[in-house]
Scaffold this motif. Structure first.
Motif, mmCIF file in Angstrom:
data_model
loop_
_atom_site.group_PDB
_atom_site.id
_atom_site.type_symbol
_atom_site.label_atom_id
_atom_site.label_comp_id
_atom_site.label_asym_id
_atom_site.label_seq_id
_atom_site.Cartn_x
_atom_site.Cartn_y
_atom_site.Cartn_z
ATOM 1 N N LEU A 1 13.685 -19.452 -4.922
ATOM 2 C CA LEU A 1 12.517 -18.743 -4.419
ATOM 3 C C LEU A 1 12.022 -17.752 -5.472
ATOM 4 C CD1 LEU A 1 13.741 -18.066 -0.763
ATOM 5 C CD2 LEU A 1 12.407 -20.000 -1.629
ATOM 6 N N LYS A 2 10.740 -17.482 -5.459
ATOM 7 C CA LYS A 2 10.117 -16.634 -6.476
ATOM 8 C C LYS A 2 10.356 -15.155 -6.202
ATOM 9 C CE LYS A 2 5.656 -15.693 -8.690
ATOM 10 N NZ LYS A 2 4.208 -16.015 -8.670
ATOM 11 N N ARG A 3 10.905 -14.421 -7.186
ATOM 12 C CA ARG A 3 11.139 -12.985 -7.039
ATOM 13 C C ARG A 3 9.869 -12.233 -7.455
ATOM 14 N NH1 ARG A 3 16.004 -11.413 -5.578
ATOM 15 N NH2 ARG A 3 17.851 -12.714 -5.963
ATOM 16 N N SER A 4 9.109 -11.764 -6.461
ATOM 17 C CA SER A 4 7.844 -11.096 -6.761
ATOM 18 C C SER A 4 7.574 -9.888 -5.865
ATOM 19 C CB SER A 4 6.681 -12.085 -6.601
ATOM 20 O OG SER A 4 6.625 -12.595 -5.273
ATOM 21 N N LEU A 5 8.463 -9.589 -4.920
ATOM 22 C CA LEU A 5 8.208 -8.536 -3.944
ATOM 23 C C LEU A 5 8.787 -7.192 -4.380
ATOM 24 C CD1 LEU A 5 8.946 -10.467 -0.619
ATOM 25 C CD2 LEU A 5 6.751 -10.131 -1.771
ATOM 26 N N THR A 6 8.019 -6.133 -4.117
ATOM 27 C CA THR A 6 8.452 -4.771 -4.411
ATOM 28 C C THR A 6 8.848 -4.072 -3.108
ATOM 29 O OG1 THR A 6 6.227 -3.865 -4.120
ATOM 30 C CG2 THR A 6 6.811 -4.696 -6.319
ATOM 31 N N LEU A 7 9.358 -2.842 -3.247
ATOM 32 C CA LEU A 7 9.717 -2.065 -2.061
ATOM 33 C C LEU A 7 8.498 -1.868 -1.161
ATOM 34 C CD1 LEU A 7 11.777 -0.320 -0.484
ATOM 35 C CD2 LEU A 7 11.052 1.622 -1.913
ATOM 36 N N THR A 8 7.347 -1.601 -1.773
ATOM 37 C CA THR A 8 6.114 -1.428 -1.000
ATOM 38 C C THR A 8 5.766 -2.688 -0.220
ATOM 39 O OG1 THR A 8 5.247 0.174 -2.599
ATOM 40 C CG2 THR A 8 3.657 -0.863 -1.126
ATOM 41 N N ASP A 9 5.902 -3.848 -0.870
ATOM 42 C CA ASP A 9 5.633 -5.118 -0.184
ATOM 43 C C ASP A 9 6.528 -5.286 1.030
ATOM 44 O OD1 ASP A 9 3.670 -5.961 -1.997
ATOM 45 O OD2 ASP A 9 5.171 -6.822 -3.348
ATOM 46 N N LEU A 10 7.801 -4.897 0.878
ATOM 47 C CA LEU A 10 8.753 -5.037 1.979
ATOM 48 C C LEU A 10 8.391 -4.128 3.150
ATOM 49 C CD1 LEU A 10 12.173 -5.162 0.068
ATOM 50 C CD2 LEU A 10 10.810 -7.076 0.917
ATOM 51 N N VAL A 11 8.006 -2.887 2.839
ATOM 52 C CA VAL A 11 7.624 -1.952 3.896
ATOM 53 C C VAL A 11 6.370 -2.447 4.621
ATOM 54 C CG1 VAL A 11 6.808 0.391 4.385
ATOM 55 C CG2 VAL A 11 8.707 0.037 2.794
ATOM 56 N N VAL A 12 5.394 -2.929 3.857
ATOM 57 C CA VAL A 12 4.166 -3.472 4.460
ATOM 58 C C VAL A 12 4.498 -4.675 5.326
ATOM 59 C CG1 VAL A 12 1.987 -4.653 3.961
ATOM 60 C CG2 VAL A 12 2.635 -2.618 2.658
ATOM 61 N N LYS B 1 12.123 -8.255 -6.358
ATOM 62 C CA LYS B 1 12.379 -7.855 -7.736
ATOM 63 C C LYS B 1 13.336 -6.660 -7.772
ATOM 64 C CE LYS B 1 8.000 -7.240 -8.774
ATOM 65 N NZ LYS B 1 6.755 -6.985 -9.554
ATOM 66 N N GLY B 2 14.086 -6.531 -8.843
ATOM 67 C CA GLY B 2 14.989 -5.393 -8.979
ATOM 68 C C GLY B 2 16.282 -5.596 -8.224
ATOM 69 N N ASP B 3 16.714 -4.569 -7.500
ATOM 70 C CA ASP B 3 17.970 -4.591 -6.762
ATOM 71 C C ASP B 3 17.689 -4.896 -5.291
ATOM 72 O OD1 ASP B 3 20.353 -4.167 -5.479
ATOM 73 O OD2 ASP B 3 20.806 -2.260 -6.455
ATOM 74 N N PRO B 4 17.810 -6.172 -4.869
ATOM 75 C CA PRO B 4 17.472 -6.531 -3.486
ATOM 76 C C PRO B 4 18.356 -5.859 -2.451
ATOM 77 C CG PRO B 4 18.577 -8.359 -4.591
ATOM 78 C CD PRO B 4 18.264 -7.338 -5.637
ATOM 79 N N GLY B 5 19.632 -5.626 -2.784
ATOM 80 C CA GLY B 5 20.537 -5.006 -1.837
ATOM 81 C C GLY B 5 20.059 -3.625 -1.414
ATOM 82 N N ARG B 6 19.706 -2.803 -2.378
ATOM 83 C CA ARG B 6 19.230 -1.456 -2.070
ATOM 84 C C ARG B 6 17.835 -1.480 -1.457
ATOM 85 N NH1 ARG B 6 22.014 2.822 -3.641
ATOM 86 N NH2 ARG B 6 23.774 2.561 -5.069
ATOM 87 N N SER B 7 16.985 -2.375 -1.948
ATOM 88 C CA SER B 7 15.604 -2.431 -1.469
ATOM 89 C C SER B 7 15.524 -2.813 0.005
ATOM 90 C CB SER B 7 14.792 -3.439 -2.305
ATOM 91 O OG SER B 7 14.678 -3.009 -3.636
ATOM 92 N N VAL B 8 16.352 -3.757 0.429
ATOM 93 C CA VAL B 8 16.326 -4.198 1.827
ATOM 94 C C VAL B 8 16.676 -3.048 2.758
ATOM 95 C CG1 VAL B 8 17.522 -5.609 3.554
ATOM 96 C CG2 VAL B 8 16.738 -6.647 1.429
ATOM 97 N N GLY B 9 17.776 -2.351 2.474
ATOM 98 C CA GLY B 9 18.195 -1.253 3.331
ATOM 99 C C GLY B 9 17.192 -0.113 3.362
ATOM 100 N N ALA C 1 1.953 -11.554 0.972
ATOM 101 C CA ALA C 1 2.050 -10.100 0.830
ATOM 102 C C ALA C 1 0.670 -9.465 0.687
ATOM 103 C CB ALA C 1 2.918 -9.751 -0.382
ATOM 104 N N ARG C 2 -0.228 -10.108 -0.054
ATOM 105 C CA ARG C 2 -1.584 -9.576 -0.219
ATOM 106 C C ARG C 2 -2.343 -9.579 1.099
ATOM 107 N NH1 ARG C 2 -2.678 -13.139 -5.657
ATOM 108 N NH2 ARG C 2 -1.523 -11.810 -7.126
ATOM 109 N N MET C 3 -2.207 -10.648 1.862
ATOM 110 C CA MET C 3 -2.852 -10.721 3.166
ATOM 111 C C MET C 3 -2.296 -9.658 4.105
ATOM 112 S SD MET C 3 -5.153 -13.086 3.064
ATOM 113 C CE MET C 3 -5.481 -13.344 4.805
ATOM 114 N N ASN C 4 -0.995 -9.383 3.983
ATOM 115 C CA ASN C 4 -0.367 -8.379 4.838
ATOM 116 C C ASN C 4 -1.012 -7.011 4.676
ATOM 117 O OD1 ASN C 4 1.448 -10.140 5.975
ATOM 118 N ND2 ASN C 4 3.139 -9.607 4.612
#
Length: 449
Positions: free
Chosen positions: A12-23, A226-234, A151-154
């Protein structure tokens, strides 16, 4: 920590940031979710809707902490399924995935039916199935284009919902301070001794908690961060939960004080009746249409993305047909899983279009029972296996979270409990045959990655 360490390939493509996850989490939870369920929550806890949302938020905060802990240990797609499979037991992991399937698979059709009902009420000349097909096709198209496009549509959907919410709050606040309802913001919506009943309040919480389901879906995108998914998810789960909890409490608090002394025509239209008091029929129509589009389009897109990733994770491990783990060569999406979700959603909508209460109950049962297994996984993986020594984070918090969720489930309707147990029984039968085929407990071997 890379997913190759767990025996998987990065597909899967790694393209999401923390902001994308929150949105993503905010869209999934729907900022205006109380618009649609306000009447049902108020029916169980008259005049104390904000209190039900506060209790629900507290319960989910402990669950978000457990998600964060397990995401750091296993930053892979699959959510509770992957966590329980590796942190507790492969058999329990399958059961967790099976329970979350009950949640994730039924959320898209539940949203389509709710949205179709709302629009059919405004435009009766258009059949419900017409709206359902329009919502389903649009959600499938967006998800097939890839997670970046989603993510953009979100972001667009989130801004639109917040704009409608802002309009309601502006007019409701003005109406309140011009003498409508209680005439001011009071503490009565947080505790009303004349009508307080703990058992009924917990039933109200079991309905209100539907609005919080969605922050957990962030974990299904672990392999696209992108980055550290473990920390970003939490971090994303906790931020989303607190922000959305505050939004839910504010809007229901103002609405409850504004509705003081009102008698609603029905639970379906309760919030829109409050909106009409605030500014007239135009605001009632705006909030009704916004609710339908938020449920039927915005969150339907994110929920379809979540369940397709859960199917992808389970299929990759051989717990479901392997073909569902196939990734599109151009868009890097589990496209066959997305197609399957669309087909199943259509069938479920047809079967339950007049039984939305049953769908709601099943979604809540699947999610909450999965959360209970998540808390047990944190205790087993960190406290028992790794001897982490973090008493608060890895023992006390998951124990409290487990207890609160268990209390909510205990006060859930009996029909929901029965249907949920039937689903568990079907899962155990399926697991039995998986074991007979040798696929029930196998985990990927990192050396073969």
């Amino acid at each position: 920590m890379e997913i190759e360490e767990f025996g998987y390939k990065q597909e899967l493509k790694r393209s999401l940031t923390l902001t994308d996850l929150v949105v993503y989490g905010m869209i999934f939870m729907i900022p205006i979710a109380p618009f649609g369920v306000y009447g049902y929550v108020n029916a169980e806890a008259p005049g104390m809707v904000p209190l039900a949302y506060i209790i629900g938020m507290v319960a989910m905060v402990f669950t978000a902490l457990s998600y964060g802990s397990m995401a750091r240990a296993f930053p892979i797609a699959g959510s509770v399924y992957s966590y329980a499979q590796r942190g507790l037991n492969p058999h329990v992991g399958f059961l967790a995935g099976w329970l979350m399937l009950l949640d994730y698979l039924l959320i898209p059709p539940l949203l389509y039916v709710y949205a179709a009902m709302a629009l059919n009420h405004l435009y009766p000349e258009v059949p419900k199935v017409g709206f359902i097909l329009a919502f389903l096709v649009s959600a499938t198209f967006v998800n097939l284009r890839g997670i970046t496009f989603t993510a953009r549509m979100n972001i667009l959907f989130l801004l639109a919902q917040l704009a409608v919410l802002g309009i309601f709050l502006f007019y409701a606040w003005n109406a309140l301070h011009n003498g409508a309802g209680n005439g001011q913001l009071t503490l009565a919506p947080l505790y009303h001794p004349q009508t307080f009943n703990f058992a009924l309040l917990m039933q109200a919480v079991s309905i209100a908690v539907l609005s919080f389901l969605g922050f957990d879906a962030i974990s299904t995108l672990a392999e696209e961060i992108k980055g550290d998914p473990g920390r970003s998810v939490g971090k994303a789960a906790l931020i989303t939960l607190v922000v959305m909890g505050a939004i839910f409490v504010v809007q229901t608090w103002i609405a409850t004080d504004l509705a003081a002394g009102m008698g609603f025509k029905s639970a379906d239209t309760a919030f829109y009746e409050i909106a009409e008091i605030a500014a007239g029929s135009w605001l009632a129509t705006l909030t009704g249409v916004a609710t339908a589009l938020a449920w039927g389009v915005a969150v339907a897109i994110t929920s379809q993305a979540a369940v397709s990733r859960l199917l992808f994770g389970m299929a990759r491990d051989g717990k479901l047909p392997k073909v569902l783990a196939k990734v599109h060569p151009t868009h890097n999406t589990p496209y066959l899983s997305i197609y399957l979700v669309a087909v199943l959603s259509l069938v479920i909508c047809y079967l339950f279009i007049d039984s939305v209460d049953t769908l709601t109950s099943l979604v809540n049962f699947g999610a909450l029972s999965g959360f209970m297994l998540l808390h047990l996984t944190v205790i087993n993986h960190y406290w028992r296996r790794q001897k982490s020594g973090q008493v608060v984070r890895h023992l006390i918090c998951p124990v409290i979270g487990f207890g609160i969720v268990a209390a909510i489930m205990y006060n859930m309707g009996v029909d929901a409990q029965k249907l949920g147990l039937i689903w568990i029984a079907l899962g155990l039968v399926y697991l039995f045959f998986l074991n007979r085929l040798g696929a029930g407990t196998a985990l990927p071997d990192p050396s073969n990655g």
